[in-house]
Motif scaffolding. Structure first.
Motif, PDB file in Angstrom:
ATOM      1  N   ALA A 176       2.934   0.027  -8.362  1.00  0.00           N
ATOM      2  CA  ALA A 176       4.080   0.094  -7.262  1.00  0.00           C
ATOM      3  C   ALA A 176       3.892   0.047  -5.928  1.00  0.00           C
ATOM      4  CB  ALA A 176       5.041   1.198  -7.664  1.00  0.00           C
ATOM      5  N   THR A 177       2.615   1.032  -5.500  1.00  0.00           N
ATOM      6  CA  THR A 177       1.948   0.970  -4.183  1.00  0.00           C
ATOM      7  C   THR A 177       1.399  -0.351  -3.726  1.00  0.00           C
ATOM      8  OG1 THR A 177       1.616   3.604  -4.603  1.00  0.00           O
ATOM      9  CG2 THR A 177       0.643   2.163  -2.804  1.00  0.00           C
ATOM     10  N   THR A 233       2.094  -3.303  -5.054  1.00  0.00           N
ATOM     11  CA  THR A 233       3.161  -4.544  -4.804  1.00  0.00           C
ATOM     12  C   THR A 233       4.086  -3.960  -3.642  1.00  0.00           C
ATOM     13  OG1 THR A 233       4.542  -3.404  -6.587  1.00  0.00           O
ATOM     14  CG2 THR A 233       2.778  -5.149  -7.137  1.00  0.00           C
ATOM     15  N   ARG A 234       4.150  -2.880  -3.208  1.00  0.00           N
ATOM     16  CA  ARG A 234       5.252  -2.639  -2.100  1.00  0.00           C
ATOM     17  C   ARG A 234       4.577  -3.036  -0.690  1.00  0.00           C
ATOM     18  NH1 ARG A 234       5.184   2.808  -2.440  1.00  0.00           N
ATOM     19  NH2 ARG A 234       6.172   2.689  -4.234  1.00  0.00           N
ATOM     20  N   ASP A 235       5.579  -3.760   0.069  1.00  0.00           N
ATOM     21  CA  ASP A 235       5.033  -3.900   1.568  1.00  0.00           C
ATOM     22  C   ASP A 235       5.304  -2.708   2.234  1.00  0.00           C
ATOM     23  OD1 ASP A 235       4.968  -6.752   1.041  1.00  0.00           O
ATOM     24  OD2 ASP A 235       7.086  -6.948   1.326  1.00  0.00           O
ATOM     25  N   ILE A 236       3.980  -2.327   3.101  1.00  0.00           N
ATOM     26  CA  ILE A 236       3.917  -1.125   3.726  1.00  0.00           C
ATOM     27  C   ILE A 236       3.696  -1.517   5.087  1.00  0.00           C
ATOM     28  CG2 ILE A 236       2.683   0.967   3.890  1.00  0.00           C
ATOM     29  CD1 ILE A 236       2.508   0.972   0.938  1.00  0.00           C
ATOM     30  N   ASP A 237       4.168  -1.036   6.125  1.00  0.00           N
ATOM     31  CA  ASP A 237       3.672  -1.016   7.467  1.00  0.00           C
ATOM     32  C   ASP A 237       2.328  -0.777   7.608  1.00  0.00           C
ATOM     33  OD1 ASP A 237       6.311  -1.873   8.137  1.00  0.00           O
ATOM     34  OD2 ASP A 237       6.754   0.226   8.821  1.00  0.00           O
ATOM     35  N   GLU A 238       1.680  -1.658   8.531  1.00  0.00           N
ATOM     36  CA  GLU A 238       0.085  -1.567   8.520  1.00  0.00           C
ATOM     37  C   GLU A 238      -0.242  -0.109   9.115  1.00  0.00           C
ATOM     38  OE1 GLU A 238      -3.676  -2.970   8.191  1.00  0.00           O
ATOM     39  OE2 GLU A 238      -1.731  -3.801   7.805  1.00  0.00           O
ATOM     40  N   HIS A 239       0.720   0.572   9.719  1.00  0.00           N
ATOM     41  CA  HIS A 239       0.084   1.775  10.365  1.00  0.00           C
ATOM     42  C   HIS A 239       0.224   2.714   9.170  1.00  0.00           C
ATOM     43  CE1 HIS A 239       4.345   2.634  10.733  1.00  0.00           C
ATOM     44  NE2 HIS A 239       4.056   3.728  10.726  1.00  0.00           N
ATOM     45  N   LEU A 240       1.062   2.525   8.432  1.00  0.00           N
ATOM     46  CA  LEU A 240       1.173   3.684   7.082  1.00  0.00           C
ATOM     47  C   LEU A 240       0.294   3.362   6.406  1.00  0.00           C
ATOM     48  CD1 LEU A 240       5.125   3.340   6.300  1.00  0.00           C
ATOM     49  CD2 LEU A 240       3.972   5.290   7.610  1.00  0.00           C
ATOM     50  N   ARG A 241      -0.712   2.383   6.133  1.00  0.00           N
ATOM     51  CA  ARG A 241      -1.767   2.177   5.367  1.00  0.00           C
ATOM     52  C   ARG A 241      -2.955   3.029   5.768  1.00  0.00           C
ATOM     53  NH1 ARG A 241      -2.553  -4.381   3.959  1.00  0.00           N
ATOM     54  NH2 ARG A 241      -0.295  -4.825   3.759  1.00  0.00           N
ATOM     55  N   GLU A 242      -3.014   3.275   6.989  1.00  0.00           N
ATOM     56  CA  GLU A 242      -4.170   4.218   7.436  1.00  0.00           C
ATOM     57  C   GLU A 242      -3.806   5.933   7.208  1.00  0.00           C
ATOM     58  OE1 GLU A 242      -6.587   2.920   8.524  1.00  0.00           O
ATOM     59  OE2 GLU A 242      -6.091   0.833   8.721  1.00  0.00           O
ATOM     60  N   GLN A 243      -2.281   6.026   7.137  1.00  0.00           N
ATOM     61  CA  GLN A 243      -2.263   7.620   6.788  1.00  0.00           C
ATOM     62  C   GLN A 243      -2.616   7.919   5.527  1.00  0.00           C
ATOM     63  OE1 GLN A 243       1.690   8.929   8.025  1.00  0.00           O
ATOM     64  NE2 GLN A 243       1.874   7.287   9.527  1.00  0.00           N
ATOM     65  N   THR A 244      -3.231   9.249   5.590  1.00  0.00           N
ATOM     66  CA  THR A 244      -3.640   9.798   4.302  1.00  0.00           C
ATOM     67  C   THR A 244      -3.059  11.176   4.449  1.00  0.00           C
ATOM     68  OG1 THR A 244      -5.643   8.650   4.022  1.00  0.00           O
ATOM     69  CG2 THR A 244      -5.481  10.708   2.738  1.00  0.00           C
ATOM     70  N   LEU A 245      -2.054  11.499   3.426  1.00  0.00           N
ATOM     71  CA  LEU A 245      -1.480  12.903   3.607  1.00  0.00           C
ATOM     72  C   LEU A 245      -2.624  14.020   3.379  1.00  0.00           C
ATOM     73  CD1 LEU A 245       2.272  12.311   2.582  1.00  0.00           C
ATOM     74  CD2 LEU A 245       1.241  12.890   4.746  1.00  0.00           C
ATOM     75  N   THR A 246      -2.597  15.149   3.785  1.00  0.00           N
ATOM     76  CA  THR A 246      -3.336  16.399   3.066  1.00  0.00           C
ATOM     77  C   THR A 246      -2.252  17.291   2.725  1.00  0.00           C
ATOM     78  OG1 THR A 246      -3.256  17.402   5.293  1.00  0.00           O
ATOM     79  CG2 THR A 246      -5.313  16.132   4.819  1.00  0.00           C
ATOM     80  N   ILE A 247      -2.791  17.966   1.469  1.00  0.00           N
ATOM     81  CA  ILE A 247      -1.820  18.799   0.808  1.00  0.00           C
ATOM     82  C   ILE A 247      -2.539  20.280   0.512  1.00  0.00           C
ATOM     83  CG2 ILE A 247      -0.364  18.929  -1.458  1.00  0.00           C
ATOM     84  CD1 ILE A 247      -0.090  16.386   0.154  1.00  0.00           C
TER      85      ILE A 247
END
Length: 401
Positions: A282-283, A285-299
């Motif tokens: 799903a990820t 095939t989903r359209d994602i804004d370019e700036h969101l692709r760079e984000q990595t969430l830390t948990i």
């Protein structure tokens, strides 16, 4: 005389039929669609199986998932010691126990069932052919964090630390060696980095490999049911992959002893693996804004219950989804009833995606308050998201919010 004319007519008729059959065959062969053309026309994820083989056994198995529409890719690492109920032998055993060199059909089918996908293409690279492949690619560049030194067949094997370009001989050793004192996680990571390096080098050398003489030699070293044109078209698509953004996800589970051998038993009877696969697809095939692709969430995962080890097991499960777990610990109390997702991320969509993994609707954004003119956080935090586990979490899902 009459018989001769009849024989000549029959011969002519047979000749005409033969020519028609040959013509039809050539037309079908010429105009039939190529498998890669069908895959691209279908607007779907292309799944490709890569196997690095040594002594007729797989030492590394990867499934590369690539979606042409977004040019994004993901990789799943299938460990050989993964324990499954294998239908062919009707018992729980290592997944690589059914591997047959030159006949990978049963092995591929088990991987398809495990991930819940259809594999479109496959490559097998023997250790001997890996030498030739890497040499044609003029080496594979990888980073070796610590120097390696060991003896094999009275030969001293050395790998220096730092950025290194491995030639064919060194690459074949680096991709397949196993040491008793090396931690399994380190060995897996090493082989994953090598595969990414090999893929990256193939991408950068793709244009040069299109030369007819180069292509004829290079693609002969891959064991695959594909013809050369299909392989070239497939690698033409792979050039869009950014290997720096690919996160190789290892299929994990619980280590158990089964019939005298240690096996990795997939979590939740393999259902977790399929769910991770579905989310990954799903990820892609989903359209994602370019700036969101760079984000990595830390948990950060905190255990707010009296169940020992729950935070660690939850963190392991979340890692299978590709999340970066940077902290595990206990909450300030072990008496929390409800599970809460605290977040400090600027994008609520990413937070919602994370919360959906555990079916948690209890999401709170952590704001800041001001006291005496100084900014003060409401709670102390270490990550973008703090998952505080309550009693309504069953180890996989939140059962009530």
């Amino acid at each position: 005389m009459k018989k001769t004319k009849i024989d000549a007519s029959r011969f002519l008729m047979v000749l005409i039929i033969f020519v028609l059959v040959i013509g039809i065959f050539l037309a079908v062969y010429t105009f039939r669609s190529n498998p890669i053309d069908d895959a691209l026309a279908g607007n779907r994820v292309i799944n490709t199986l890569f196997i690095i083989e040594n002594n007729k056994k797989p030492v590394s198995t990867y499934v590369l998932m690539y979606y042409p529409g977004t040019k994004r890719a993901a990789i799943f690492d299938i460990p050989g010691e993964l324990g499954l109920l294998i239908s062919k032998i009707n018992r729980v055993d290592r997944i690589d126990s059914i591997y047959e060199s030159g006949r990978i059909g049963s092995y591929q089918s088990e991987i398809e069932k495990l991930l819940g996908i259809e594999i479109n293409f496959s490559f097998v690279i023997t250790n001997e052919n890996l030498v030739s492949i890497v040499d044609i690619l003029e080496g594979v560049e990888i980073f070796i964090p610590s120097p390696v030194s060991y003896r094999e067949d009275d030969q001293l094997v050395l790998f220096s630390s730092g950025m290194t370009v491995l030639d064919g001989d060194k690459a074949s050793v680096y991709a397949t060696y196993s040491l008793p004192y090396e931690e399994r996680e380190v060995e897996i990571f090493r082989r994953q980095r090598f595969f990414l390096g090999l893929l990256d080098r193939n991408i950068h050398m793709n244009e040069r490999l299109k030369n007819p003489d180069n292509a004829k030699l290079y693609y002969s070293f891959f064991n695959t049911p594909m013809n050369r044109r299909t392989m070239m078209l497939l690698f033409d698509e792979f050039v869009y992959i950014d290997t720096d953004r690919i996160n190789i996800q290892s299929v994990g589970g619980t280590l158990r002893e089964v019939s005298g051998q240690m096996l990795i038993i997939p979590h939740w009877d393999g259902n977790l693996v399929k769910e991770v696969t579905r989310q990954t697809l799903a990820t892609l095939t989903r359209d994602i804004d370019e700036h969101l692709r760079e984000q990595t969430l830390t948990i950060e995962v905190l255990n707010g219950t009296d169940i020992n080890g729950l935070a660690g097991r939850t963190a392991e499960m979340l890692r299978t989804f590709g999340y970066d777990i940077i902290s595990i610990g206990n909450a300030d109390s072990n008496n929390y009833e409800s599970t809460i997702v605290y977040h400090r991320s600027g994008d609520e969509r990413l937070v919602k995606t994370f919360a959906d993994v555990i079916r948690c609707s209890n999401i709170e954004q952590v704001f800041t308050s001001y006291s005496g003119g100084e900014e003060e956080a409401i709670i102390e935090y270490k990550a973008d998201i703090t998952l505080l586990i309550g009693r309504n979490f069953n180890g996989r899902y939140v059962t009530g919010n």
